[in-house]
Design a protein around this motif. Sequence first.
Motif, PDB file in Angstrom:
ATOM      1  N   THR A 241      38.126  62.538  28.657  1.00  0.00           N
ATOM      2  CA  THR A 241      38.116  61.184  29.678  1.00  0.00           C
ATOM      3  C   THR A 241      38.857  61.216  30.613  1.00  0.00           C
ATOM      4  N   ASP A 242      38.596  60.274  31.702  1.00  0.00           N
ATOM      5  CA  ASP A 242      39.111  60.319  32.672  1.00  0.00           C
ATOM      6  C   ASP A 242      39.542  58.799  33.273  1.00  0.00           C
ATOM      7  N   ALA A 243      40.595  58.280  33.468  1.00  0.00           N
ATOM      8  CA  ALA A 243      40.863  56.921  33.595  1.00  0.00           C
ATOM      9  C   ALA A 243      40.011  56.463  34.901  1.00  0.00           C
ATOM     10  N   GLU A 244      39.779  57.334  35.901  1.00  0.00           N
ATOM     11  CA  GLU A 244      39.171  57.077  37.156  1.00  0.00           C
ATOM     12  C   GLU A 244      37.677  56.760  36.911  1.00  0.00           C
ATOM     13  N   ASP A 245      36.934  57.161  35.936  1.00  0.00           N
ATOM     14  CA  ASP A 245      35.536  57.106  35.345  1.00  0.00           C
ATOM     15  C   ASP A 245      35.452  55.920  34.799  1.00  0.00           C
ATOM     16  N   ILE A 246      36.265  54.912  34.371  1.00  0.00           N
ATOM     17  CA  ILE A 246      36.126  54.046  33.405  1.00  0.00           C
ATOM     18  C   ILE A 246      35.551  52.743  34.039  1.00  0.00           C
ATOM     19  N   ASP A 247      34.463  52.306  33.325  1.00  0.00           N
ATOM     20  CA  ASP A 247      33.513  51.218  33.642  1.00  0.00           C
ATOM     21  C   ASP A 247      33.598  50.339  32.568  1.00  0.00           C
ATOM     22  N   LEU A 248      34.012  49.355  32.515  1.00  0.00           N
ATOM     23  CA  LEU A 248      34.303  48.231  31.291  1.00  0.00           C
ATOM     24  C   LEU A 248      32.628  48.057  30.650  1.00  0.00           C
ATOM     25  N   VAL A 249      31.847  48.024  31.658  1.00  0.00           N
ATOM     26  CA  VAL A 249      30.219  47.799  31.190  1.00  0.00           C
ATOM     27  C   VAL A 249      29.340  49.041  30.619  1.00  0.00           C
ATOM     28  N   GLU A 250      29.508  49.977  31.659  1.00  0.00           N
ATOM     29  CA  GLU A 250      28.681  51.350  31.513  1.00  0.00           C
ATOM     30  C   GLU A 250      29.559  52.461  30.995  1.00  0.00           C
TER      31      GLU A 250
END
Length: 347
Positions: A241-250
């Motif tokens: 996991t990477d915080a920079e890749d977080i998208d709350l929807v996708e």
Amino acid sequence: MSENPQLRSLLSAFDAFGKPAVGDTGIEVLRNAGMDFNVELQPIYRSNNGGAVKDGSRFRRVTRTDTQATLGVVSSGFVPYQPREMSGLAETIIGAGRDVAWDRVGCTHGGARMMMSFQLPDTMTFGNGDQTEEVATYFYLMNAHDGSSGLKIVPSPVRLACSNQFPMLDGFLRKNGINPKALSIRHSSKMHDRIDDVLKALNIIDSLTETFAQQTADLLQVDMDIGARCEYYIKVMGLTTDAEDIDLVENPYGLKTRGKNTLDDILEAEGLARNNIGDMNNTAFQAWTTITDHLTHRGIHGKDGKILQSKLESAVMGSSAKKMNDAWEILDNLVVEAKTEAIEVVA
């Protein structure tokens, strides 16, 4: 989520490994499975001039006598346990008055590792009402000609609703008071003197399967919402996991593409009817049966639906089997925490 009929129909690792045991004797079973060969120890020679390698007295190669294929390199103290000896032990187990039945036989790595599976007559039931589950008692008799392990018994309860099997490895055994050495015999000059210990180990298997059924029932009492289950799946599978890749929807967990695909596959398995029986929804039991379902069904098949031999072997005796044990450890600790909190509330 609607059930995917294609996923539902995938063969499990438990049903796909090796071949059904066919024959009235151990030798017939071996012959019908193409496993009736012998192994021997040979010196190790240099490829350029044929001379023996330095320190050749310390090591030998294990060779199939029918194909001359090298199965492994072992120390000089290694004593082979022949396939026919293994089948003879199987006959002894079956004839020991325990109503043990042949199940399947198979080998991997060109014959370097062999496995025979058996079923004990007892089944364990847990749950109540619409949530009654049955666990069958199986075990593997395993042998390795490459030095990777000794002759061992591996208990493997099977959830009959979906053919999910759970090879009980060292961590599970130790946590339940069993020294793994009690179920394993090293390839040494004394190994034949310990074969009788294998018969005694059958009592351990009965006890472990009963414990497994009881602990599995405990998982039904522990709530896990979808967020907790997803975090569990990510942890078990080791997804990055990477915080920079977080998208709350996708992409709420910040997974890479491969990780997202893996989580999607697991959630698809979670949607199968066999993982939504009775009151198992939103429980630790649903999380457990989903991850084992994924590893033993979808996880052994390619995108075209064909079985991947390496993944199949992994689910039965390799890294995926270890993942299932790690997955169990996480949830077992969760059960202990839930019970502790309940006691504190009552107090």
